[in-house]
Design an enzyme around this catalytic site. Structure first.
Site, PDB file in Angstrom:
ATOM      1  N   GLY A   1       1.050   4.920   4.585  1.00 45.31           N
ATOM      2  CA  GLY A   1       1.692   5.486   3.274  1.00 45.31           C
ATOM      3  C   GLY A   1       0.468   5.526   2.229  1.00 45.31           C
ATOM      4  O   GLY A   1      -0.582   4.778   2.267  1.00 45.31           O
ATOM      5  N   CYS A   2       0.492   6.324   1.286  1.00 50.63           N
ATOM      6  CA  CYS A   2      -0.437   6.416   0.157  1.00 50.63           C
ATOM      7  C   CYS A   2      -0.649   5.230  -0.631  1.00 50.63           C
ATOM      8  O   CYS A   2      -1.533   4.646  -0.909  1.00 50.63           O
ATOM      9  CB  CYS A   2      -0.114   7.663  -0.377  1.00 50.63           C
ATOM     10  SG  CYS A   2       1.452   8.017  -1.146  1.00 50.63           S
ATOM     11  N   TYR A   3       0.339   4.784  -1.103  1.00 47.14           N
ATOM     12  CA  TYR A   3       0.603   3.662  -2.148  1.00 47.14           C
ATOM     13  C   TYR A   3       0.050   2.522  -0.985  1.00 47.14           C
ATOM     14  O   TYR A   3      -0.771   1.415  -1.531  1.00 47.14           O
ATOM     15  CB  TYR A   3       1.648   3.424  -2.521  1.00 47.14           C
ATOM     16  CG  TYR A   3       2.340   3.985  -3.778  1.00 47.14           C
ATOM     17  CD1 TYR A   3       1.666   4.136  -5.024  1.00 47.14           C
ATOM     18  CD2 TYR A   3       3.733   4.735  -3.746  1.00 47.14           C
ATOM     19  CE1 TYR A   3       2.133   4.853  -5.955  1.00 47.14           C
ATOM     20  CE2 TYR A   3       4.262   5.370  -4.754  1.00 47.14           C
ATOM     21  CZ  TYR A   3       3.304   5.484  -5.903  1.00 47.14           C
ATOM     22  OH  TYR A   3       3.897   6.259  -6.964  1.00 47.14           O
TER      23      TYR A   3
END
Length: 316
Positions: free
Chosen positions: A135-137
């Site tokens: 995921g990006c976060y």
């Protein structure tokens, strides 16, 4: 001797990440874009929607079996969470040798899939043909926490702010520029999917509080870390510098990085190391583009790694 390009297909190509993937594939000397699937854009020329692509390919509306029949060397799934399984099952049955890279959260907890955060997991790649993109976060959190993981005295607290492109293209409050104007929108303040993802990968509890901001792209991750013993700023800075010395996409900076400076760029900036009195609490800030290192760029790194190419081919 001419090397035959590998064929690649993208499923979910209408979204922001799908668009970035098309740009990267168009720039890759060893990849041939053989299909792009989008229900909404079916029949339209890809070149009309993406300036980086100059071919004649048109978007198609392909179900899982139709994707499998294409028998591409590589398939990237850029679908919402919960949508990947039929495509994976169809490819498993028809062409199990196809390299599948899934950008959703669907397989990030599946030990049969390689979890592809190259700067941290490259050494554990063992030829898997199923790769789960982080995921990006979660990418920002892990890269910030990892150099101090062995020094933690408690759960890191992570305050994340993302541009609204992270909410995708399906209309919602979190990608409505009118509602976001002069606003900051907190959501999923406990037990967020990326909180669980980071905890599972690093083996420690993590506390994460995400927010959506009015800017379009880019993440700022401010991480509060409690330490077992006092460390100086120089010692902490050295840990980051040494850990990422051979990583071209990670830049260690002195001041806290600004999200406006990372938008549209492939890498990560980590800096702003600030100690509280007593030197047992430190705050570190990371920025990355959620559509690039948080998604498309990382997928291309994983693709290159799996196919034995320069990891940064088409990226730099």
């Amino acid at each position: 001797m001419t090397v035959q390009p590998k064929t690649i297909g993208i499923v979910g190509a209408r979204g922001h990440t799908g668009s970035e993937l098309i740009k990267l594939v168009a720039a890759h000397p060893q990849l041939h874009l053989s299909f792009v699937s989008s229900r909404e854009l079916a029949g339209q020329r890809v070149a009309e929607h993406n300036d980086a692509y100059q071919g004649q390919l048109r978007y198609e509306n392909l179900d899982a079996d139709a994707v499998a029949v294409k028998a591409a060397d590589v398939v990237i799934l850029a679908l919402p969470n919960g949508k990947a399984a039929p495509f994976v099952a169809a490819i498993d049955a028809a062409t199990p040798q196809t390299l599948v890279i899934d950008l959703s959260a669907d397989y990030r907890f599946d030990p049969a899939w390689y979890y592809g955060l190259p700067e941290l997991t490259r050494g554990s790649y063992a030829g898997q043909r199923r790769i789960s993109n982080p995921g990006c976060y979660a990418t920002a959190m892990q890269l910030t926490i990892a150099p101090l993981l062995d020094q933690l005295a408690g759960p890191p607290q992570c305050f994340g702010v993302s541009g609204y492109s992270g909410a995708g293209t399906t209309p919602s409050d979190k990608n409505n520029p009118e509602l976001l104007s002069n606003n900051l929108m907190p959501y999923a303040l406990t037990n967020h999917m990326h909180e669980r993802e980071v905890s599972a990968q690093l083996g420690v509890p993590v506390e994460f509080m995400p927010h959506v901001a009015p800017h379009f792209r880019g993440i700022t991750m401010t991480v509060n870390l409690w330490l077992q013993q006092p460390l100086t700023r120089e010692q902490i800075q050295a840990r980051y510098t040494q850990r990422y010395a051979d990583e071209p996409l990670i830049e260690i900076v002195d001041e806290a990085p600004w999200v406006s400076r990372i938008a549209g760029k492939h890498g990560v900036q980590i800096g702003g190391v600030t100690l509280a009195p007593g030197n047992k609490r430190v705050v570190v800030v990371a920025t990355l583009d959620n559509l690039l290192k948080g998604a498309a760029t990382q997928a291309m790194q994983n693709l290159n790694l799996a196919l034995g190419w320069d990891e940064l081919m088409a990226i730099r």
